[in-house]
Design a protein around this motif. Structure first.
Motif, PDB file in Angstrom:
ATOM      1  N   SER A  14       0.689  -1.160  -0.015  1.00  0.00           N
ATOM      2  CA  SER A  14       0.070  -0.285  -0.025  1.00  0.00           C
ATOM      3  C   SER A  14       0.954   0.938  -0.370  1.00  0.00           C
ATOM      4  O   SER A  14       2.313   1.038   0.565  1.00  0.00           O
ATOM      5  CB  SER A  14      -0.763   0.275   1.526  1.00  0.00           C
ATOM      6  OG  SER A  14       0.071   0.034   2.441  1.00  0.00           O
ATOM      7  N   GLY A  15       0.206   2.793  -0.616  1.00  0.00           N
ATOM      8  CA  GLY A  15       0.905   3.331  -0.477  1.00  0.00           C
ATOM      9  C   GLY A  15       2.355   3.752   0.944  1.00  0.00           C
ATOM     10  O   GLY A  15       2.720   4.573   0.695  1.00  0.00           O
ATOM     11  N   SER A  16       1.082   4.475   1.805  1.00  0.00           N
ATOM     12  CA  SER A  16       1.011   4.945   3.174  1.00  0.00           C
ATOM     13  C   SER A  16       2.850   3.842   3.120  1.00  0.00           C
ATOM     14  O   SER A  16       3.530   4.609   3.908  1.00  0.00           O
ATOM     15  CB  SER A  16       0.298   4.595   3.459  1.00  0.00           C
ATOM     16  OG  SER A  16      -0.430   3.758   3.814  1.00  0.00           O
ATOM     17  N   LEU A  17       2.652   3.084   3.970  1.00  0.00           N
ATOM     18  CA  LEU A  17       3.203   1.857   4.122  1.00  0.00           C
ATOM     19  C   LEU A  17       4.074   2.224   3.019  1.00  0.00           C
ATOM     20  O   LEU A  17       5.970   2.378   3.618  1.00  0.00           O
ATOM     21  CB  LEU A  17       2.617   0.626   3.422  1.00  0.00           C
ATOM     22  CG  LEU A  17       3.875  -0.125   4.736  1.00  0.00           C
ATOM     23  CD1 LEU A  17       4.525  -0.145   5.777  1.00  0.00           C
ATOM     24  CD2 LEU A  17       3.267  -2.064   4.585  1.00  0.00           C
ATOM     25  N   GLY A  78      -3.391  -2.889  12.346  1.00  0.00           N
ATOM     26  CA  GLY A  78      -4.153  -2.936  11.487  1.00  0.00           C
ATOM     27  C   GLY A  78      -4.183  -1.976  11.110  1.00  0.00           C
ATOM     28  O   GLY A  78      -4.983  -1.955   9.824  1.00  0.00           O
ATOM     29  N   LEU A  79      -3.738  -0.372  11.128  1.00  0.00           N
ATOM     30  CA  LEU A  79      -3.446   0.299  10.445  1.00  0.00           C
ATOM     31  C   LEU A  79      -2.953   0.175   9.495  1.00  0.00           C
ATOM     32  O   LEU A  79      -3.440   1.182   7.978  1.00  0.00           O
ATOM     33  CB  LEU A  79      -3.277   1.524  11.125  1.00  0.00           C
ATOM     34  CG  LEU A  79      -3.839   1.857  12.230  1.00  0.00           C
ATOM     35  CD1 LEU A  79      -3.312   3.270  13.399  1.00  0.00           C
ATOM     36  CD2 LEU A  79      -5.475   2.091  12.759  1.00  0.00           C
ATOM     37  N   LEU A  80      -1.584  -0.591   8.927  1.00  0.00           N
ATOM     38  CA  LEU A  80      -1.573  -0.570   8.121  1.00  0.00           C
ATOM     39  C   LEU A  80      -1.848  -2.346   6.973  1.00  0.00           C
ATOM     40  O   LEU A  80      -1.518  -3.168   8.046  1.00  0.00           O
ATOM     41  CB  LEU A  80      -0.101  -0.582   8.074  1.00  0.00           C
ATOM     42  CG  LEU A  80       0.691   0.569   7.830  1.00  0.00           C
ATOM     43  CD1 LEU A  80       2.255   1.606   8.650  1.00  0.00           C
ATOM     44  CD2 LEU A  80       0.008   2.092   6.723  1.00  0.00           C
ATOM     45  N   ASP A  81      -1.740  -2.235   5.869  1.00  0.00           N
ATOM     46  CA  ASP A  81      -2.397  -3.704   5.626  1.00  0.00           C
ATOM     47  C   ASP A  81      -0.868  -4.763   5.480  1.00  0.00           C
ATOM     48  O   ASP A  81      -0.170  -4.218   4.315  1.00  0.00           O
ATOM     49  CB  ASP A  81      -2.482  -3.783   4.737  1.00  0.00           C
ATOM     50  CG  ASP A  81      -3.297  -4.639   3.285  1.00  0.00           C
ATOM     51  OD1 ASP A  81      -3.509  -5.927   4.693  1.00  0.00           O
ATOM     52  OD2 ASP A  81      -3.837  -5.027   2.562  1.00  0.00           O
ATOM     53  N   THR A  82      -0.492  -5.617   6.024  1.00  0.00           N
ATOM     54  CA  THR A  82       0.904  -5.859   6.298  1.00  0.00           C
ATOM     55  C   THR A  82       0.413  -7.761   6.218  1.00  0.00           C
ATOM     56  O   THR A  82      -0.864  -8.212   7.172  1.00  0.00           O
ATOM     57  CB  THR A  82       1.940  -5.468   7.433  1.00  0.00           C
ATOM     58  OG1 THR A  82       1.341  -5.692   8.256  1.00  0.00           O
ATOM     59  CG2 THR A  82       2.425  -3.576   6.847  1.00  0.00           C
ATOM     60  N   ALA A 201      10.058  -3.453   6.355  1.00  0.00           N
ATOM     61  CA  ALA A 201       8.568  -3.008   6.435  1.00  0.00           C
ATOM     62  C   ALA A 201       7.875  -2.735   4.859  1.00  0.00           C
ATOM     63  O   ALA A 201       6.857  -2.738   4.601  1.00  0.00           O
ATOM     64  CB  ALA A 201       8.789  -1.573   7.178  1.00  0.00           C
ATOM     65  N   ILE A 202       8.654  -1.912   4.096  1.00  0.00           N
ATOM     66  CA  ILE A 202       8.638  -1.844   2.310  1.00  0.00           C
ATOM     67  C   ILE A 202       7.488  -3.273   1.823  1.00  0.00           C
ATOM     68  O   ILE A 202       6.538  -2.891   1.660  1.00  0.00           O
ATOM     69  CB  ILE A 202       9.455  -1.748   1.840  1.00  0.00           C
ATOM     70  CG1 ILE A 202      10.151  -0.380   2.178  1.00  0.00           C
ATOM     71  CG2 ILE A 202       9.250  -1.282  -0.009  1.00  0.00           C
ATOM     72  CD1 ILE A 202      11.247   0.064   1.797  1.00  0.00           C
ATOM     73  N   ALA A 203       8.318  -3.987   1.537  1.00  0.00           N
ATOM     74  CA  ALA A 203       7.176  -5.255   1.566  1.00  0.00           C
ATOM     75  C   ALA A 203       6.462  -6.088   1.817  1.00  0.00           C
ATOM     76  O   ALA A 203       5.693  -7.142   2.124  1.00  0.00           O
ATOM     77  CB  ALA A 203       8.104  -6.135   1.124  1.00  0.00           C
ATOM     78  N   GLY A 204       5.977  -5.077   2.965  1.00  0.00           N
ATOM     79  CA  GLY A 204       4.627  -5.516   4.138  1.00  0.00           C
ATOM     80  C   GLY A 204       5.269  -7.295   5.473  1.00  0.00           C
ATOM     81  O   GLY A 204       4.433  -8.017   5.743  1.00  0.00           O
ATOM     82  N   PHE A 205       6.170  -7.021   5.552  1.00  0.00           N
ATOM     83  CA  PHE A 205       6.865  -8.296   6.782  1.00  0.00           C
ATOM     84  C   PHE A 205       6.549  -9.460   5.653  1.00  0.00           C
ATOM     85  O   PHE A 205       6.506  -9.595   5.114  1.00  0.00           O
ATOM     86  CB  PHE A 205       6.770  -8.144   8.137  1.00  0.00           C
ATOM     87  CG  PHE A 205       6.348  -6.716   8.759  1.00  0.00           C
ATOM     88  CD1 PHE A 205       8.486  -6.365   8.879  1.00  0.00           C
ATOM     89  CD2 PHE A 205       5.532  -5.458   8.238  1.00  0.00           C
ATOM     90  CE1 PHE A 205       8.415  -5.226   9.616  1.00  0.00           C
ATOM     91  CE2 PHE A 205       6.491  -4.548   9.444  1.00  0.00           C
ATOM     92  CZ  PHE A 205       7.783  -4.631   9.459  1.00  0.00           C
TER      93      PHE A 205
END
Length: 544
Positions: A14-17, A78-82, A201-205
């Motif tokens: 996602s863009g914000s992450l 859960g605010l970021l989609d990881t 974190a860029i790849a969502g862990f």
């Protein structure tokens, strides 16, 4: 089903992450580079834009740490989609445990002053590290360790725990750590750790995050190795370039090229022609009182002859041994024993070769230090590597080449000479290049078997091309080598550098020492260049 899988793979992008984690990674890499440049002395530790540089780096590092902690917290609620795993994994738990053990031991022994109970601090630190990796979820664990370590490093400087006058002498050790070296190293580790966590974190862990983190570490390792080589060469080049090029003069001139007397006219005719004139005193002169600039020409000549003699001695023997072991000998215990012995000889310290030459060769070759002894000893050092690399190159030649040649009725030796050896030649040359790079800079063996006067006026005059008539059969005498030069002592660049820096021999300046080091580096690189050009030539010849 396809939509569900696609959504799972793209949830962490996602863009914000990406923006937040990318900013953390960028800040970490920036702090890492700036800290390393500060440690190397490229960046001064003084005031930059009204702020102390280390304080500025601490602020940047603290901002990145807080951002990373925020990303971890937002991911955990859960605010970021990881897609983090349940834990950071056993591998990271082992790493964190080791780091925690070392940190705990240092704190217990150096800070708390525990004389015999310092292992308890190590155990507590190891338990804390393992717990951080295995108990919380992956995003929380990485944010707590990466961001937490960077935040602590930042606060240590910003709160004045470590200021410009700080120093630390560990108990029982004589070394003293100052803020000028400790803080840049601390910030380098914190910056790298922060960038690594941010890249995950860029790849969502999760799996993709670990792959991205591993890619960053591998890239950082490669960049670090290249940077280390650049710093090493640049450090010598900056200090040695001025002394090495002192007094260089060059130009294009018209000058008398030849003259002759006209028979009838009875006058001398002088023919002028353009001539390129180049004079480089550091590389073309020796050390003498009358010289305006002292040079290292005799040492350059000695080094070149040493390498040429060692290669002439070692390459035919090594390649021949490799051909025998690969093409003729039965692959059994004796072959394995020879391979083990060869590997052991390659790992033998160079001073042992020098001691062998001093005890065995010198008494049998004029009982004095000679150029020939140096050539043979360096040839002994080069021989194992030539055998190892030549054998590997021969083994890599496909058996189909040999089978096809045998099917045409070609003998084994003709097959080896015309097919196998040319195909293996690039590998043989590569091994020889690596060996030449080692022996050209060796000091210990030539110190024992070669050297005499460290600053001779002339180098060894080995070439002596002459021809003439004699009164005895075959009535013609032709020579190309001066045997007297082989049986005399000489000097070489490594020995001259050792004599001027370590032993303080000779009344030379510090610039002369750095210039000698730079010339030695250039001589070694020139040997590499010749070897690489030869390898390219044989490679193109094979591909043609």
């Amino acid at each position: 089903m396809a939509e569900t899988s696609t959504s799972a793979l793209t949830r962490g992008t996602s863009g914000s992450l990406r923006y937040a984690a990318g900013a953390v990674t960028g800040l970490g890499i920036g702090v890492l580079l700036a800290s390393l440049l500060t440690f190397a002395g490229v960046l001064p530790t003084g005031v930059v834009a009204g702020v102390q540089l280390l304080d500025l780096l601490a602020v940047v590092l603290g901002a990145g740490a807080l951002a990373m902690i925020g990303v971890g917290a937002a991911s955990s609620v859960g605010l970021l989609d990881t897609t983090p795993d349940h834990t950071a994994g056993t591998s990271l738990a082992a790493v964190f445990g080791i780091v925690g053990f070392v940190a705990g031991c240092l704190v217990a022994a150096q800070t708390l002053g525990l004389a015999t109970l310092w292992p308890l601090g190590g155990v507590a630190g190891a338990a804390l590290g393992v717990g951080l990796a295995l108990v919380p979820r992956e995003d929380v664990a990485l944010a707590a360790t990466g961001g937490g370590f960077a935040l602590v490093a930042s606060l240590v400087v910003l709160t004045g725990v470590i200021d410009s006058g700080w120093s630390w002498q560990p108990n029982g050790l004589s070394v003293v750590f100052s803020a000028g070296t400790t803080v840049p190293l601390l910030f380098s580790v914190a910056g790298l750790l922060l960038a690594w966590v941010g890249s995950q974190a860029i790849a969502g862990f999760g799996t993709q995050g670990r792959a991205r983190g591993a890619s960053l570490l591998v890239s950082a390792n490669a960049a670090g190795m290249i940077a280390l080589l650049v710093v090493l060469v640049s450090f010598i080049a900056v200090r040695g370039w001025g002394p090495m090029t002192e007094g260089v003069r060059y130009g294009l001139f018209w000058e008398p090229l030849t003259w002759f007397q006209v028979p009838i006219w009875e006058q001398w005719v002088i023919v002028n022609a353009p001539t390129i004139w180049f004079y480089w005193p550091f590389a073309m002169e020796g050390v003498a009182i009358s010289n305006p600039v002292n040079g290292v020409a005799p040492a350059i000549v000695g080094t070149v002859w040493l390498v040429v003699g060692a290669v002439t001695f070692a390459v035919p023997l090594g390649v021949g041994t490799a051909v025998f072991l690969t093409e003729y000998a039965e692959q059994g215990r004796i072959t394995a024993l020879v391979e083990i012995a060869t590997n052991g000889l390659w790992s033998t310290p160079s001073v042992v070769y020098g001691l062998f030459g001093l005890a065995f060769l010198v008494p049998r070759i004029g009982n004095q230090s000679t150029l020939l002894s140096g050539m043979i000893v360096l040839g002994f050092m080069l021989l194992p590597l030539v055998v190892i690399t030549s054998r590997e190159a021969l083994l890599n030649v496909p058996d189909e080449y040999r089978d096809a040649s045998a099917a045409l009725g070609v003998s084994r030796w003709e097959t080896i000479k015309t097919i196998v050896l040319p195909a293996a030649m690039p590998g043989v040359i590569t091994g020889t290049i690596l060996g030449v790079g080692r022996i050209a800079g060796e000091t210990a063996p030539i110190l024992l078997v070669l050297t005499g006067e460290p600053f001779p006026a002339e180098g060894p005059d080995l070439l002596d091309f002459s021809a003439g008539f004699t009164s005895s059969f075959p009535f013609v005498e032709v020579s190309a080598i001066n045997p007297d030069a082989l049986l005399q002592s000489a000097t070489a660049l490594p020995y001259q550098l050792f004599a001027t820096i370590t032993a303080g021999v000779g009344d030379v300046s510090e610039g002369f020492r750095w210039g000698t080091a730079l010339v030695l580096l250039l001589v070694v690189m020139s040997f590499y260049a010749v070897g690489i050009a030869s390898r390219i030539y044989f490679r193109r010849k094979l591909d043609a």
